[in-house]
Enzyme design. Structure first.
Site, PDB file in Angstrom:
ATOM      1  N   SER A 153       0.854  -1.194   0.000  1.00  0.00           N
ATOM      2  CA  SER A 153       0.000   0.000   0.000  1.00  0.00           C
ATOM      3  C   SER A 153       0.887   1.240   0.000  1.00  0.00           C
ATOM      4  O   SER A 153       2.075   1.166   0.340  1.00  0.00           O
ATOM      5  CB  SER A 153      -0.849  -0.035   1.277  1.00  0.00           C
ATOM      6  OG  SER A 153      -1.329   1.246   1.605  1.00  0.00           O
ATOM      7  N   TYR A 166      -2.256  -0.431  10.261  1.00  0.00           N
ATOM      8  CA  TYR A 166      -2.292  -0.764   8.828  1.00  0.00           C
ATOM      9  C   TYR A 166      -1.003  -0.290   8.147  1.00  0.00           C
ATOM     10  O   TYR A 166      -0.408  -1.028   7.355  1.00  0.00           O
ATOM     11  CB  TYR A 166      -3.517  -0.103   8.187  1.00  0.00           C
ATOM     12  CG  TYR A 166      -3.723  -0.453   6.736  1.00  0.00           C
ATOM     13  CD1 TYR A 166      -4.162  -1.719   6.362  1.00  0.00           C
ATOM     14  CD2 TYR A 166      -3.500   0.486   5.725  1.00  0.00           C
ATOM     15  CE1 TYR A 166      -4.367  -2.043   5.028  1.00  0.00           C
ATOM     16  CE2 TYR A 166      -3.705   0.171   4.393  1.00  0.00           C
ATOM     17  CZ  TYR A 166      -4.135  -1.094   4.045  1.00  0.00           C
ATOM     18  OH  TYR A 166      -4.330  -1.416   2.721  1.00  0.00           O
TER      19      TYR A 166
END
Ligand code: NAD
Length: 273
Positions: A153, A166
């Site tokens: 990501s 995350y």
């Protein structure tokens, strides 16, 4: 001079989180390019819908229930895949995501985030990538070839605000991508490649509440920041990830291992100024 080949037809692709927004799209596209797809997901019924759609269009797919956090469940899924297809060429570690309780907000200050929420996100993204690679990677080691594609990501390069666990987990996924690429090439076979894609911002379930105000349907301040920081000025679409995946899975990338490929509308290239 031989022709560069992006051909993935006949290859067996195992896709975890295959019923999700991004990986169901990948599953369907890869099937259209002739790959045989094992759609693995925690929710069998959702995986079956994806596999059924592929089969209805003339493709080859099976749905397999699999919890990426249980070695026993992954091994069982691997047995099912081997029984049906006899090999594994591509593993896409797609299961992952964030949760509200592990995200700072007005109601949830950093000081109060529960340990359980932090480890849930870390485990799903990091261990949920490592453990399927242990099981399906063993098959690849026996075959002497294969290709793993992880999903990192933008949060892995520079942490994003609010998404503490995350960001850390996706940084770990990128780090693991490099580690595993080296380990497979040196210990087992240079024909086992490990890479990752790093999607930019796509509007999906995991981030919708952060980017769109549910009362007004307009961009939240964070959504507006994302648009400002994305030179292309829009969100990505799930099928815009497919080209990168096919490239990494094919012979066209035969000398490529250990990279994290951004697919992000220029987000990473832009300092914001
Ligand atoms: P999604 O929530 O739509 O899909 C995730 C899928 O994983 C779901 O089908 C879910 O059932 C499955 N899953 C959850 N826990 C599981 C488990 N323990 N075992 C097996 N399957 C499990 O998410 P998405 O938006 O399609 O994201 C897919 C991947 O892409 C994730 O790793 C996510 O972090 C990453 N990603 C998403 C974006 C984005 O903008 N959506 C951006 C960058 C990276």
């Amino acid at each position: 001079m031989s022709k560069v080949s992006f051909d993935i037809s006949g290859k067996v692709a195992v896709i975890t989180g295959g019923a999700g927004i991004l990986c169901s799209t990948m599953s369907k596209h890869l099937a259209e390019y002739g790959a045989k797809i094992a759609v693995l997901d925690l929710f069998y019924d959702k995986a079956k819908e994806v596999a059924d759609e592929i089969v209805a269009k003339g493709g080859d797919a099976i749905a397999v229930e699999c919890d990426v956090l249980s070695k026993e469940s992954i091994e069982k899924a691997c047995e099912t895949v081997m029984k049906k297809y006899g090999r594994v060429d591509i593993l896409i570690n797609g299961a992952g995501g964030n949760k509200k309780e592990a995200t700072t907000s007005e109601e949830m200050k950093f000081f109060d985030i529960p340990k359980e929420a932090l480890s849930w996100v870390l485990n799903l993204n990091f261990l949920g990538t490592v453990m399927p690679t242990q099981v399906f990677g063993k098959v690849m080691a026996e075959q002497g070839e294969g290709c793993v594609i992880n999903i990192s990501s933008m949060a892995a390069f520079t942490p994003l605000t609010k998404t503490i666990s995350y960001s850390a987990a996706k940084a770990a996924v990128s780090n693991f991508t490099q580690w595993m690429a080296v380990h497979f090439a040196k210990e087992y076979s240079p024909k086992i490649r490990v890479n990752a894609i790093a999607p930019g911002f796509l509007l999906t379930q995991q981030n919708y509440y952060l980017l769109i105000d549910k009362e007004t349907g307009q961009a939240t301040p964070r959504g507006a920041d994302v648009m400002r920081k994305t030179p292309m000025g829009r969100y990505g679409e799930p099928d815009e990830l497919v080209g990168g995946v096919i490239y990494l899975a094919s012979e066209a990338a035969s000398f490529v291992t250990g990279i994290v490929l951004p697919i992000d509308g220029g987000f990473l290239a832009f300092a914001g100024v």
